[in-house]
Design an enzyme around this catalytic site. Sequence first.
Site, mmCIF file in Angstrom:
data_model
loop_
_atom_site.group_PDB
_atom_site.id
_atom_site.type_symbol
_atom_site.label_atom_id
_atom_site.label_comp_id
_atom_site.label_asym_id
_atom_site.label_seq_id
_atom_site.Cartn_x
_atom_site.Cartn_y
_atom_site.Cartn_z
ATOM 1 C CG HIS A 29 1.294 -6.898 13.055
ATOM 2 N ND1 HIS A 29 0.753 -7.329 12.054
ATOM 3 C CD2 HIS A 29 1.006 -5.387 12.943
ATOM 4 C CE1 HIS A 29 0.012 -6.448 11.555
ATOM 5 N NE2 HIS A 29 0.206 -5.150 11.885
ATOM 6 N NE ARG A 66 -2.377 -5.278 7.139
ATOM 7 C CZ ARG A 66 -2.506 -4.284 8.159
ATOM 8 N NH1 ARG A 66 -1.248 -3.640 8.276
ATOM 9 N NH2 ARG A 66 -3.638 -4.035 8.504
#
Length: 333
Positions: free
Chosen positions: A296, A248
């Site tokens: 992502h 993350r």
Amino acid sequence: MTQPLRLLVSDMTWSSIQTDVYQALAGHAIDRITVDEVLTGHKVADIAFISRDVTGMSTKFVIEPETQRFYDALSQSPDLRWLHVHSAGADRQIYLDLMARGVTVSTASGANARAVAQTALAGLLALARKLPQLMKAQRDHEWLPLLKTGLPEDLDGQTAVIVGWGPIAQMIGEVLHLLGVRIVVVRRSSAEVSIAEQVVTFDKISDVLPSADWLVLACPLNAQTHHLVNDVALSAIKPGAAIVNIARGTVIDEPAMIQALKDGRLSGAFLDVFAQEPLPSDSALWDLPNVIATPHTAGSSQGMYRRMEQTFTDNLARYLQSKPLHNVASSTD
């Protein structure tokens, strides 16, 4: 007669999983309900599945209207007992809110582990073999052999500090180990890992960073890992190390990392996740020559939808049999 189990799921995913759901029911009854039925007050959900098509292009920071409607339906279902999500992580605010309400949240952890691990390894190898430099030379129509610009160090014999030891991290570690890379693991427990020369807990990460040629982040985001890689950690890391982040964005203190990339403390970074997503157009990360930035997308592949759906139907069978669910999340993960 037992009331049918009320399942909230998208139209697209219901058409894909319907047969598997009925096979999992084993005599139980189910009532598939829609977002519109919940939002208009006609029905509420007992269980729900947030599939990949529901989140779509939404992120934790920018939520598209259709995604928000599904989130609203979850919030407006007071009987909701279990939510399964397509992702490996459960750190979006809606999931945290539901867990605080007592809803069990499970994830699809491992469903796309191979794709994510392959992407991380591709990024690491690209940096190791100076592909960003070579690709720039190609765009500039320049013939710049590495003999002229500087030879890369041999990968075998280097050290990878891998943060986290879930399915993704394990696959990355196994491949790097086969390539002759020394493996050091950072995780909650200091229990032995067969291929690792050293295992330390998160609070001891600074002890192993001076040996890191590669810092690979594949851990969940929680209070312990938020800004785990901060200015203190970056000051301790081996000069010239590189970072790979498929965890993350906020596991890293992004401004501190950018400064370390600019001043040479870090030789490069492969980043698939960021502190803010989409990555702002004015971020320095777009233009740093030693950075590979991807949107992502590490887990994306043609088979991902089916694998994510299978984790739900497998857990549904366990749920109906009152067996423990796989990959149950907690607010401290």
